[in-house]
Design a protein around this motif. Structure first.
Motif, PDB file in Angstrom:
ATOM      1  N   LEU A 217       3.294  11.592   3.930  1.00  0.00           N
ATOM      2  CA  LEU A 217       2.036  11.056   4.446  1.00  0.00           C
ATOM      3  C   LEU A 217       1.510  12.014   5.508  1.00  0.00           C
ATOM      4  O   LEU A 217       2.290  12.652   6.229  1.00  0.00           O
TER       5      LEU A 217
ATOM      6  N   GLN B 205       0.828  -1.203   0.000  1.00  0.00           N
ATOM      7  CA  GLN B 205       0.000   0.000   0.000  1.00  0.00           C
ATOM      8  C   GLN B 205       0.867   1.259   0.000  1.00  0.00           C
ATOM      9  O   GLN B 205       0.535   2.253  -0.653  1.00  0.00           O
TER      10      GLN B 205
ATOM     11  N   GLN C  59       1.909   2.835  -3.258  1.00  0.00           N
ATOM     12  CA  GLN C  59       0.899   3.585  -3.998  1.00  0.00           C
ATOM     13  C   GLN C  59       0.631   4.966  -3.392  1.00  0.00           C
ATOM     14  O   GLN C  59       0.274   5.898  -4.112  1.00  0.00           O
ATOM     15  N   ILE C  60       0.789   5.121  -2.084  1.00  0.00           N
ATOM     16  CA  ILE C  60       0.330   6.345  -1.425  1.00  0.00           C
ATOM     17  C   ILE C  60       1.454   7.245  -0.925  1.00  0.00           C
ATOM     18  O   ILE C  60       1.181   8.364  -0.489  1.00  0.00           O
TER      19      ILE C  60
ATOM     20  N   PRO D  20      -0.862   5.167   8.862  1.00  0.00           N
ATOM     21  CA  PRO D  20      -2.081   4.464   8.443  1.00  0.00           C
ATOM     22  C   PRO D  20      -2.870   3.973   9.657  1.00  0.00           C
ATOM     23  O   PRO D  20      -2.293   3.646  10.700  1.00  0.00           O
TER      24      PRO D  20
END
Length: 261
Positions: free
Chosen positions: A236, A186, A189-190, A240
């Motif tokens: 970020l 993940q 991708q972010i 997460p």
């Protein structure tokens, strides 16, 4: 040229990161594989272009009695598109796959910047544009064999080197959770992982190796601090959800070492 030529990056934390340069053999293998893939792509393009250009000429002849220089224009457009496909193949994969193409992935080598950072669009484009010059009279091969850092023209211009891809090694002091293995896909991708420096990775690795010997309080405090720093570096907003700092750092470790797509 020395066999198994190695290069060392010294981080501000006095941690040495050592990599093995790819060498002419691995790079030749990668290039053969890439040219096989690229050759199939170009064959499909030639077939498509032949059909398209034939239909276009027939269509235009129905409306115009003469079409001066049409063949020359079509040939020029064909060569331009072919060159764009050739360049785009290397730029696309080396940018998207963090310095790897299909051939480099099979050969287990990767392009990185001179300071160990992951390459970006600018470096990949410079390397691709100079590739035709490297292949004229095998100039690139001679430069790789004679240079201490095994650089071709594209590497010299882009400030890159080609190294053997390192594979994470699990040990009694460095364990990777299943949650981290899922999270690392993940993150690709972010997050903007190209901003990680060798010293950032070195600090994460040192923590993961030594955390078992720390007290719970010290471990929780340090892992949170490191995770917050990495979150800021890779753009970020927050950690997460439902992910502990330890799991996050493990995932970053996996991504930086061997990104998977």
């Amino acid at each position: 040229m020395r066999f198994f030529n190695r290069i060392t990056f010294q981080t501000p934390e006095s941690v040495e990161l050592e990599f093995t340069l790819a060498g002419i053999g691995n790079r030749a293998l990668a290039l053969l594989i890439d040219y096989a893939v690229l050759g199939i792509t170009l064959l499909l393009f030639v077939f498509t272009w032949t059909v398209f250009s034939t239909q276009l000429v027939n269509f235009l002849e129905d409306f115009f009695t003469s079409l001066p220089n049409l063949d020359i224009w079509l040939l020029a457009i064909f060569f331009i598109i072919t060159f764009v496909i050739y360049i785009s193949y290397f730029v696309f994969f080396e940018t998207l796959w963090f310095g790897q193409t299909p051939g480099k992935r099979v050969a287990k080598i990767r392009v990185v910047r001179d300071d160990g950072r992951l390459i970006g669009l600018q470096q990949a484009t410079l390397r691709a544009l100079l590739r035709p010059f490297d292949e004229i009279l095998f100039i690139g091969a001679f430069l790789i064999m004679l240079g201490s850092r095994e650089k071709r023209l594209g590497d010299l211009a882009a400030g890159t080197i080609v190294i053997q891809a390192e594979i994470p090694i699990a040990s009694a002091t460095l364990t990777i959770s299943e949650q981290a293995k899922e999270l690392h896909e993940q993150l690709i991708q972010i997050a903007d992982l190209s901003k990680l420096l060798p010293d950032d990775f070195a600090v994460i690795r040192e923590y993961l190796q030594r955390r078992a010997a720390m007290s719970l309080k010290a471990r929780a405090s340090l892992s949170l601090k490191l995770a917050e720093q990495v979150v800021a570096i890779i753009n970020l907003e927050n950690l997460p959800e439902a992910v502990t700092p330890d799991v996050f750092l493990e995932a970053v470790y996996l991504v930086y070492q061997e990104p998977k797509f």
